[in-house]
Motif scaffolding. Structure first.
Motif, PDB file in Angstrom:
ATOM      1  N   ARG A 120       0.810  -1.217   0.000  1.00  0.00           N
ATOM      2  CA  ARG A 120       0.000   0.000   0.000  1.00  0.00           C
ATOM      3  C   ARG A 120       0.841   1.263   0.000  1.00  0.00           C
ATOM      4  N   SER A 121       1.927   1.266   0.745  1.00  0.00           N
ATOM      5  CA  SER A 121       2.671   2.507   0.943  1.00  0.00           C
ATOM      6  C   SER A 121       4.094   2.453   0.406  1.00  0.00           C
ATOM      7  N   ASN A 178      -0.950   7.871   4.500  1.00  0.00           N
ATOM      8  CA  ASN A 178      -1.749   8.160   3.312  1.00  0.00           C
ATOM      9  C   ASN A 178      -2.885   9.130   3.659  1.00  0.00           C
ATOM     10  N   GLN A 230      -3.547   9.225 -10.414  1.00  0.00           N
ATOM     11  CA  GLN A 230      -2.675   8.056 -10.330  1.00  0.00           C
ATOM     12  C   GLN A 230      -2.651   7.223 -11.612  1.00  0.00           C
ATOM     13  N   ASP A 257      -7.101   4.354   0.825  1.00  0.00           N
ATOM     14  CA  ASP A 257      -5.806   4.847   1.297  1.00  0.00           C
ATOM     15  C   ASP A 257      -4.776   4.853   0.168  1.00  0.00           C
ATOM     16  N   SER A 258      -4.327   6.048  -0.188  1.00  0.00           N
ATOM     17  CA  SER A 258      -3.351   6.214  -1.260  1.00  0.00           C
ATOM     18  C   SER A 258      -2.895   7.663  -1.257  1.00  0.00           C
ATOM     19  N   THR A 259      -1.979   7.978  -2.137  1.00  0.00           N
ATOM     20  CA  THR A 259      -1.524   9.355  -2.301  1.00  0.00           C
ATOM     21  C   THR A 259      -1.735   9.750  -3.767  1.00  0.00           C
ATOM     22  N   HIS A 295      -4.237  10.738   8.380  1.00  0.00           N
ATOM     23  CA  HIS A 295      -3.533   9.449   8.327  1.00  0.00           C
ATOM     24  C   HIS A 295      -2.038   9.699   8.186  1.00  0.00           C
TER      25      HIS A 295
END
Length: 425
Positions: free
Chosen positions: A57-58, A151, A165, A92-94, A148
């Motif tokens: 995820r990160s 994220n 993205q 959850d992401s950037t 968070h």
């Protein structure tokens, strides 16, 4: 094998594995196994669905894509008829990734467009309307997720966030179409694909909507979303005569217990407060961890001294405290230190005979199960929405629960330990 899932973290993998194993009444679910990382051997013959848990995820997007492609290779080799890329129900992401990059790469690999992207999980309060994600009655960016530590989610418009993205246009199937039924959804997704939209946000505000979407996607090769997207998929296979259905069943696990928590979500903070009223709780001083004056030995000593009392150790803090620590030491440095602390403590406890371990927080869960060397879990009964009992397949007799930060009722930790041993909390 019928259904294969690539999950971007360990707690999220347990979440969707629970959804698939449970299914919906009256049909029930599929015989489900959760793997920790890409397996090196074939699945057992009785496995109908498997979830590959990655810790992607990160990490940098290109690494997440590479790991996810490897997972896809294994799932295709097992003969999976349908593939899901699973991510968090709070998206959850950037702006740089990783949901869009991974979803787009897998869709291209499978040669499909008009692929659903739906992170809805109504039982946990996650809904999408007009492409905007809500947590309860709040927009995502007003739900606490804007704080968070890894994220931060600052925009509830998922179509806009996902487009940052991806290299291709992102579509939307709004609720006015979903309410018209499976055929309308199927046609809208096909039309989106025809316009060149690789990924398509799909609205849903209830479990009934998810069942509609599942029926619309019964022949889809690839889907993406939160665990809710899988709600109706087992029913499709059972109705087609490809699976028998039923409820998940595993052996109860007895033995010493420990609760390890590394989440700063609002729900987790409330669960810790509730647990501390009746059980011993140790707050980890992050300043001491960074200075090296508090180690995993201190955590282990506390848990051993309180054996039989459901002891809990935690590093959870309020968002402003987390931000101050990250500013002082660096975000990655703090996360690495805490993950290592929990991982070493868990391994020491397991070696000392602890066989019931509950973990709070996705990153913490990933660190713990990696340290324990777990390769796969059978999926047992649901503890709370999104969180099942997990029992290792390797014969070590380890029972676990891996909880995402915002999941679980206020008494979750005590309840989870009881569920692992099949005793009422």
């Amino acid at each position: 094998m019928l259904l294969g899932v690539i999950a971007d973290d360990f707690t999220g993998a347990s979440d969707i594995a629970n959804t698939i194993a449970k299914g919906v009444a009256p049909e029930g679910g599929l015989r489900t196994v959760q793997y920790l990382g890409v397996p090196t051997t074939d699945a057992a013959a009785d496995v109908e669905a498997c979830v590959i848990a990655l810790k992607s995820r990160s990490i940098p997007a290109e690494e997440a894509v590479e790991q996810s492609q490897a997972a896809l290779d294994w799932l295709l080799a097992q003969g999976c008829r349908q593939i899901i890329f699973k991510y968090c129900s709070t998206f959850d992401s950037t702006p740089d990734g990783n949901i869009g990059q991974v979803g787009e790469a897998l869709a291209k690999r499978l040669g499909v467009k008009g692929v659903i992207a739906c992170s809805v999980f109504p039982d946990a309060g996650r809904t999408i309307y007009k492409g905007h994600l809500f947590v309860g009655d709040r927009l995502l960016n007003e739900s606490g997720m804007e704080h968070h530590p890894l994220n931060p989610m600052t925009d509830p418009d998922l179509r806009r966030w996902l487009r940052l993205q991806t290299t291709e246009a992102v579509g939307l199937v709004d609720w006015s179409i979903v309410r018209r039924g499976p055929d309308a959804v199927r046609e809208a997704l096909a039309a989106a694909g025809g316009r060149g939209e690789r990924l398509v946000i799909v609205d849903a505000i209830s479990n009934d909507d998810l069942l509609t979407i599942a029926e619309a996607c019964k022949d889809a090769r690839f889907l993406t979303g939160g665990s809710g997207i899988a709600l109706g998929l087992p029913r499709n296979f059972i109705k087609a005569g490809l699976a028998k259905g039923g409820a998940p069943a595993i052996d109860a696990i007895e033995g010493p217990e420990a609760v390890l928590v590394g989440s700063c979500s609002r729900a987790t903070l409330g669960q810790i407060e509730r647990h501390s009223a009746d059980h011993p709780v140790l707050a980890i001083d992050v300043e001491q961890v960074m200075a090296g004056t508090l180690t995993s030995d201190d955590l282990v000593a506390f848990i051993k001294a309180n054996a039989g009392k459901a002891p809990l150790v935690y590093s959870s803090s309020k968002p402003e405290q987390v931000a101050a620590l990250q500013e002082r030491y660096g975000r990655e440095a703090v996360a690495h230190k805490l993950d290592a602390l929990f991982a070493k403590a868990a391994k020491t406890l397991f070696d000392a005979g602890v066989r019931r371990i509950v973990v709070g927080g996705g990153e913490t869960s990933g660190a713990v199960v990696s340290a324990l060397g777990v390769t796969s879990f059978r999926i047992g009964p649901e503890i709370d929405p999104g969180v099942p009992v997990l029992v290792t397949e390797d014969g070590t007799g380890l029972g676990m629960a891996l909880k995402s930060g915002n999941f679980g009722a206020v008494d979750f930790f005590e309840k989870a330990l009881g569920a692992i041993s099949a005793k009422a909390a």
